[in-house]
Design a protein around this motif. Structure first.
Motif, short mmCIF file in Angstrom:
data_model
loop_
_atom_site.label_atom_id
_atom_site.label_comp_id
_atom_site.label_asym_id
_atom_site.label_seq_id
_atom_site.Cartn_x
_atom_site.Cartn_y
_atom_site.Cartn_z
N MET A 1 40.54 26.59 42.68
CA MET A 1 41.23 25.70 41.87
C MET A 1 42.90 25.78 41.77
O MET A 1 43.33 26.82 42.60
CB MET A 1 41.24 26.26 40.31
N SER A 2 43.43 24.62 41.68
CA SER A 2 44.89 24.60 41.72
C SER A 2 45.43 25.11 40.41
O SER A 2 45.44 24.20 39.50
CB SER A 2 45.23 23.18 42.14
N ILE A 3 46.10 26.21 40.62
CA ILE A 3 46.60 26.85 39.15
C ILE A 3 47.78 25.97 38.87
O ILE A 3 47.92 25.58 37.75
CB ILE A 3 47.27 28.14 39.40
N GLU A 4 48.58 25.45 39.70
CA GLU A 4 49.68 24.48 39.54
C GLU A 4 49.09 23.08 38.68
O GLU A 4 49.81 22.84 37.81
CB GLU A 4 50.19 24.10 40.87
N ASN A 5 48.02 22.62 39.26
CA ASN A 5 47.63 21.30 38.39
C ASN A 5 47.17 21.79 37.03
O ASN A 5 47.18 21.00 36.37
CB ASN A 5 46.53 20.81 39.37
N TYR A 6 46.28 22.91 37.11
CA TYR A 6 45.72 23.43 35.79
C TYR A 6 47.02 23.52 34.55
O TYR A 6 47.04 23.22 33.61
CB TYR A 6 45.03 24.49 36.01
N GLU A 7 47.86 24.26 35.27
CA GLU A 7 49.15 24.46 34.48
C GLU A 7 49.82 23.36 33.90
O GLU A 7 50.38 22.99 32.93
CB GLU A 7 50.13 25.69 35.08
N LYS A 8 49.70 22.17 34.96
CA LYS A 8 50.35 20.89 34.43
C LYS A 8 49.43 20.35 33.35
O LYS A 8 50.10 19.89 32.51
CB LYS A 8 50.05 20.23 35.48
N PHE A 9 48.06 20.42 33.49
CA PHE A 9 47.09 19.91 32.45
C PHE A 9 47.50 20.76 31.23
O PHE A 9 47.58 20.11 29.91
CB PHE A 9 45.92 20.25 32.89
N LEU A 10 47.72 22.20 31.15
CA LEU A 10 47.89 22.71 29.96
C LEU A 10 49.15 22.35 29.24
O LEU A 10 49.29 22.49 28.03
CB LEU A 10 48.01 24.38 30.35
N GLU A 11 50.23 22.31 29.98
CA GLU A 11 51.54 21.67 29.35
C GLU A 11 51.21 20.49 28.33
O GLU A 11 51.85 20.62 27.28
CB GLU A 11 52.25 21.23 30.60
N VAL A 12 50.70 19.77 29.05
CA VAL A 12 50.41 18.26 28.18
C VAL A 12 49.30 18.62 27.08
O VAL A 12 49.51 18.42 25.96
CB VAL A 12 49.50 17.36 29.06
N PHE A 13 48.43 19.60 27.28
CA PHE A 13 47.18 20.06 26.41
C PHE A 13 47.99 20.74 25.21
O PHE A 13 47.73 20.29 24.04
CB PHE A 13 46.29 20.55 27.05
N ASN A 14 48.58 21.78 25.51
CA ASN A 14 49.45 22.51 24.66
C ASN A 14 50.34 21.50 23.72
O ASN A 14 50.43 21.99 22.39
CB ASN A 14 50.15 23.61 25.28
N ASP A 15 50.90 20.54 24.29
CA ASP A 15 51.92 19.76 23.55
C ASP A 15 51.10 19.11 22.42
O ASP A 15 51.47 18.71 21.27
CB ASP A 15 52.59 18.75 24.52
N ASP A 16 50.02 18.44 22.95
CA ASP A 16 48.88 17.74 21.95
C ASP A 16 48.78 18.49 20.82
O ASP A 16 48.42 18.16 19.68
CB ASP A 16 47.77 17.06 22.74
N LEU A 17 48.06 19.88 21.33
CA LEU A 17 47.59 20.60 20.38
C LEU A 17 48.74 20.97 19.30
O LEU A 17 48.37 21.04 17.80
CB LEU A 17 46.99 22.03 20.88
N ALA A 18 49.93 21.11 19.76
CA ALA A 18 50.93 21.50 18.94
C ALA A 18 51.20 20.49 17.80
O ALA A 18 51.19 20.70 16.54
CB ALA A 18 52.42 21.74 19.65
N LYS A 19 50.99 19.09 18.19
CA LYS A 19 51.25 17.82 17.35
C LYS A 19 49.97 18.13 16.35
O LYS A 19 50.32 17.90 15.19
CB LYS A 19 50.94 16.59 18.08
#
Ligand code: SF4
Length: 187
Positions: A1-19
């Motif tokens: 897996m690409s850690i970098e890509n997964y962390e990019k996804f998590l950045e967006v996902f975490n932001d949505d969850l925060a909302k």
């Protein structure tokens, strides 16, 4: 897996969850020291979740790793359906940054792909959404269903793994969540 890509996804996902957490705050009792979500369950981890967990785990010291592995060994021998997460220490997640997608959503009211509400189990414990939860029928009350004020839909409103794995962002980043299993069964 690409850690970098997964962390990019998590950045967006975490932001949505925060909302979502912000949008639902009136109904939530989540606070530091409350760990009900991690004390009883089977913790579904996708293969991708597990790889990321291991990525974080391998960065911890040996004493920590041995202690966790000892707990996992015991759990695997007992093979319970529901268990206290082995990563929970003193009522806190000891691997918080690397926790699974499901762990990140603990406490929220969301929606299954068929439109049914997915209710945090602590509604039974007079915590999240308990004001709008019918314990007998195990569903949200008609009053809340009719209010629909919880339907503010950021990108990941439906937190079901099937929905998440089909998000455009997941496809764009080439992420493959893979199989989903109870946490201890990955070891
Ligand atoms: S990994 Fe952390 S957040 Fe997830 S169930 Fe275990 S202790 Fe809780």
């Amino acid at each position: 897996m690409s850690i970098e890509n997964y962390e990019k996804f998590l950045e967006v996902f975490n932001d949505d969850l925060a909302k979502m957490f912000d949008n639902q705050k009136e109904h939530l009792h989540c606070k530091e020291g409350c760990s009900f979500c991690c004390e009883r369950g089977d913790y579904p981890f996708s293969h991708l979740d597990f790889e990321y967990l291991m990525y974080g785990f391998k960065q911890q010291d040996k004493a920590y790793q041995d202690m966790i592995m000892e707990k996992i060994k015991k759990l695997k021998a007992e093979n319970p359906k529901s268990y206290v997460c082995p990563f929970l220490i003193d009522k806190k997640c000891s691997i918080y940054q690397y926790r699974s997608i499901t762990c990140r959503t603990f406490g929220l009211l969301s929606q299954f792909s068929d439109g049914e509400a997915s209710i945090p189990f602590c509604a039974n414990l007079d915590l999240n959404y308990s004001k709008y939860f019918d314990k007998e029928k195990q569903c949200i009350t008609k009053e809340l269903a009719e209010k629909r004020d919880w339907i503010v839909q950021p990108r990941v409103f439906s937190l079901n793994i099937k929905t998440i794995r089909n998000l455009d962002l997941v496809k764009e980043l080439g992420l493959d969540f893979g199989e989903v299993k109870s946490l201890i069964h990955w070891f």
